[in-house]
Design a protein around this motif. Structure first.
Motif, PDB file in Angstrom:
ATOM      1  N   LEU A 245      -3.769  -9.444  20.752  1.00 56.08           N
ATOM      2  CA  LEU A 245      -3.771 -10.877  20.470  1.00 56.08           C
ATOM      3  C   LEU A 245      -4.934 -11.519  21.222  1.00 56.08           C
ATOM      4  CD1 LEU A 245       0.059 -11.592  20.880  1.00 56.08           C
ATOM      5  CD2 LEU A 245      -1.175 -10.973  18.800  1.00 56.08           C
ATOM      6  N   TYR A 246      -5.749 -12.289  20.491  1.00 54.67           N
ATOM      7  CA  TYR A 246      -6.953 -12.867  21.080  1.00 54.67           C
ATOM      8  C   TYR A 246      -6.887 -14.386  21.237  1.00 54.67           C
ATOM      9  CZ  TYR A 246      -9.527  -8.467  20.592  1.00 54.67           C
ATOM     10  OH  TYR A 246      -9.957  -7.172  20.714  1.00 54.67           O
ATOM     11  N   THR A 247      -6.016 -15.046  20.502  1.00 56.74           N
ATOM     12  CA  THR A 247      -6.002 -16.508  20.516  1.00 56.74           C
ATOM     13  C   THR A 247      -4.582 -17.032  20.677  1.00 56.74           C
ATOM     14  OG1 THR A 247      -5.686 -16.741  18.127  1.00 56.74           O
ATOM     15  CG2 THR A 247      -7.964 -16.524  18.921  1.00 56.74           C
ATOM     16  N   ALA A 248      -4.491 -18.332  20.996  1.00 58.84           N
ATOM     17  CA  ALA A 248      -3.187 -18.985  21.110  1.00 58.84           C
ATOM     18  C   ALA A 248      -2.475 -18.993  19.768  1.00 58.84           C
ATOM     19  CB  ALA A 248      -3.371 -20.411  21.624  1.00 58.84           C
ATOM     20  N   GLU A 249      -3.250 -19.163  18.696  1.00 65.65           N
ATOM     21  CA  GLU A 249      -2.658 -19.186  17.360  1.00 65.65           C
ATOM     22  C   GLU A 249      -2.054 -17.829  17.002  1.00 65.65           C
ATOM     23  OE1 GLU A 249      -5.911 -22.300  17.458  1.00 65.65           O
ATOM     24  OE2 GLU A 249      -5.672 -20.233  18.146  1.00 65.65           O
ATOM     25  N   GLU A 250      -2.749 -16.756  17.360  1.00 67.38           N
ATOM     26  CA  GLU A 250      -2.218 -15.416  17.097  1.00 67.38           C
ATOM     27  C   GLU A 250      -0.957 -15.160  17.911  1.00 67.38           C
ATOM     28  OE1 GLU A 250      -6.338 -13.033  15.917  1.00 67.38           O
ATOM     29  OE2 GLU A 250      -5.462 -12.765  17.906  1.00 67.38           O
ATOM     30  N   LEU A 251      -0.937 -15.645  19.144  1.00 67.37           N
ATOM     31  CA  LEU A 251       0.250 -15.504  19.983  1.00 67.37           C
ATOM     32  C   LEU A 251       1.437 -16.225  19.352  1.00 67.37           C
ATOM     33  CD1 LEU A 251       1.705 -14.712  22.617  1.00 67.37           C
ATOM     34  CD2 LEU A 251       0.749 -16.789  23.662  1.00 67.37           C
ATOM     35  N   CYS A 252       1.210 -17.443  18.882  1.00 74.81           N
ATOM     36  CA  CYS A 252       2.280 -18.207  18.238  1.00 74.81           C
ATOM     37  C   CYS A 252       2.774 -17.510  16.977  1.00 74.81           C
ATOM     38  CB  CYS A 252       1.789 -19.610  17.885  1.00 74.81           C
ATOM     39  SG  CYS A 252       1.612 -20.696  19.307  1.00 74.81           S
ATOM     40  N   TYR A 253       1.842 -17.018  16.191  1.00 74.45           N
ATOM     41  CA  TYR A 253       2.210 -16.343  14.941  1.00 74.45           C
ATOM     42  C   TYR A 253       3.064 -15.114  15.235  1.00 74.45           C
ATOM     43  CZ  TYR A 253       1.791 -14.101  10.381  1.00 74.45           C
ATOM     44  OH  TYR A 253       2.072 -13.509   9.171  1.00 74.45           O
ATOM     45  N   TYR A 254       2.673 -14.369  16.250  1.00 77.75           N
ATOM     46  CA  TYR A 254       3.434 -13.170  16.611  1.00 77.75           C
ATOM     47  C   TYR A 254       4.848 -13.543  17.055  1.00 77.75           C
ATOM     48  CZ  TYR A 254       5.075  -9.065  19.060  1.00 77.75           C
ATOM     49  OH  TYR A 254       5.851  -8.011  19.464  1.00 77.75           O
ATOM     50  N   ILE A 255       4.966 -14.539  17.912  1.00 79.66           N
ATOM     51  CA  ILE A 255       6.281 -14.957  18.408  1.00 79.66           C
ATOM     52  C   ILE A 255       7.157 -15.453  17.260  1.00 79.66           C
ATOM     53  CG2 ILE A 255       7.483 -16.697  19.798  1.00 79.66           C
ATOM     54  CD1 ILE A 255       5.123 -16.535  21.779  1.00 79.66           C
ATOM     55  N   TYR A 256       6.592 -16.308  16.436  1.00 78.93           N
ATOM     56  CA  TYR A 256       7.366 -16.956  15.373  1.00 78.93           C
ATOM     57  C   TYR A 256       7.906 -15.948  14.360  1.00 78.93           C
ATOM     58  CZ  TYR A 256       8.678 -20.611  12.034  1.00 78.93           C
ATOM     59  OH  TYR A 256       9.385 -21.440  11.194  1.00 78.93           O
ATOM     60  N   ASN A 257       7.106 -14.953  14.040  1.00 76.58           N
ATOM     61  CA  ASN A 257       7.471 -14.026  12.971  1.00 76.58           C
ATOM     62  C   ASN A 257       8.162 -12.756  13.448  1.00 76.58           C
ATOM     63  OD1 ASN A 257       6.247 -15.104  10.268  1.00 76.58           O
ATOM     64  ND2 ASN A 257       4.710 -15.503  11.839  1.00 76.58           N
ATOM     65  N   ASN A 258       8.281 -12.593  14.763  1.00 76.97           N
ATOM     66  CA  ASN A 258       8.861 -11.348  15.280  1.00 76.97           C
ATOM     67  C   ASN A 258       9.950 -11.606  16.316  1.00 76.97           C
ATOM     68  OD1 ASN A 258       6.950  -9.627  13.829  1.00 76.97           O
ATOM     69  ND2 ASN A 258       5.442 -10.516  15.200  1.00 76.97           N
ATOM     70  N   ILE A 259      10.698 -12.668  16.122  1.00 76.34           N
ATOM     71  CA  ILE A 259      11.666 -13.078  17.128  1.00 76.34           C
ATOM     72  C   ILE A 259      12.687 -11.986  17.435  1.00 76.34           C
ATOM     73  CG2 ILE A 259      13.048 -14.237  15.347  1.00 76.34           C
ATOM     74  CD1 ILE A 259      12.723 -15.142  19.087  1.00 76.34           C
TER      75      ILE A 259
END
Length: 271
Positions: A25-39
């Motif tokens: 993960l390189y960006t804040a947006e990628e971090l959010c996307y990962y968290i949101y979709n992989n709870i």
């Protein structure tokens, strides 16, 4: 990561690495996307000192880092994940409301339900060996864990899907047959038939499909052929065709490069 992510903030020089998925993960947006979709995949240990250092030092979100650090050890991990999403503002209020509902669902889920969700996600990510380890641990003394017969059958089915991803046709079919004993779902029979077309010598398929009408088998075979024709125009088959259209001088180098890429992809599936 599944969709195009518009990144407007800082890009990390040193990414946050998720070893189980081989994902950086390189960006804040990628971090959010990962968290949101992989709870259901994310464990309590995800919000760690390493993640906080990444958020503060690499993404430059020092206030968020301080906020999380103050609450670590006191707030539930789900609340910390929600804080990250709220402070980065990648998702709107309706999406955050949906995320909160997922957190509640996760909170009420049993440990074995969470483990199965994790393994299912690993299968979708083609991390088949990692998924198989989780499935095997679940199927070790399932009665003691409190799992129902139907739940176990669904694990057996998905374990078969993982083996199919590794091209272990016989093991995949055996797992799916075990699932069918309980679920009695004709879709599983269709999946097993599709497997049989990949390796006609793997098992006594004639005995397995003795109760299926010739008309149904013919229909499934037609479906298989249509899928095969479509796949020949995409993915690896298309890459191979493109390589062999190169001139004779350049072709060996392209073949070597393509084989190297395929080997690396296979290593990522099995490691």
């Amino acid at each position: 990561m599944g969709r195009l992510i518009l990144c407007t903030g800082r890009t990390a020089k040193r990414p946050f690495y998720i070893s189980e998925l081989g994902l950086s993960l390189y960006t804040a947006e990628e971090l959010c996307y990962y968290i949101y979709n992989n709870i259901f995949m994310i464990e309590d240990s995800f919000v760690s000192p390493q993640l906080l250092a990444f958020i503060g030092s690499e993404l430059g979100l020092t206030q968020l880092e301080d906020q999380l650090r103050q609450h670590m050890g006191h707030a539930a991990s789900g609340q910390l994940l929600l804080t990250i999403l709220q402070e980065i503002h990648y998702y709107d209020e309706s999406e955050l409301t949906a995320f909160k509902k997922q957190l509640e669902k996760k909170k009420s889920a049993s440990s074995f339900e969470l483990a199965k969700n994790k393994a299912d996600f690993l299968v979708k990510q083609k991390k088949y060996n990692n998924a198989l380890k989780v499935y095997d641990s679940l199927l070790d003394d399932p009665v003691q864990k409190g799992m129902t017969e139907e739940f176990c059958a669904r694990i057996w089915h998905n374990k078969g899907v993982a083996y199919a991803g590794l091209f272990y046709v016989e093991k995949a079919a055996q797992c799916m047959l075990k699932a069918y004993e309980t679920l009695k779902d004709n879709e599983i029979v269709r999946e097993i038939y599709m497997l049989s077309l990949f390796d006609e010598e793997a098992m006594d398929w004639e005995e397995i499909f003795a109760g299926v009408s010739p008309k149904q088998l013919y229909s499934w075979k037609e479906e298989f052929e249509n899928i095969r024709k479509q796949l020949m125009q995409t993915g690896k088959a298309l890459e191979a065709r493109t390589v062999f259209q190169k001139d004779a001088v350049k072709r060996p180098a392209f073949i070597a490069g393509l084989l190297g890429e395929w080997k690396q992809e296979y290593r990522e599936m099995v490691l």
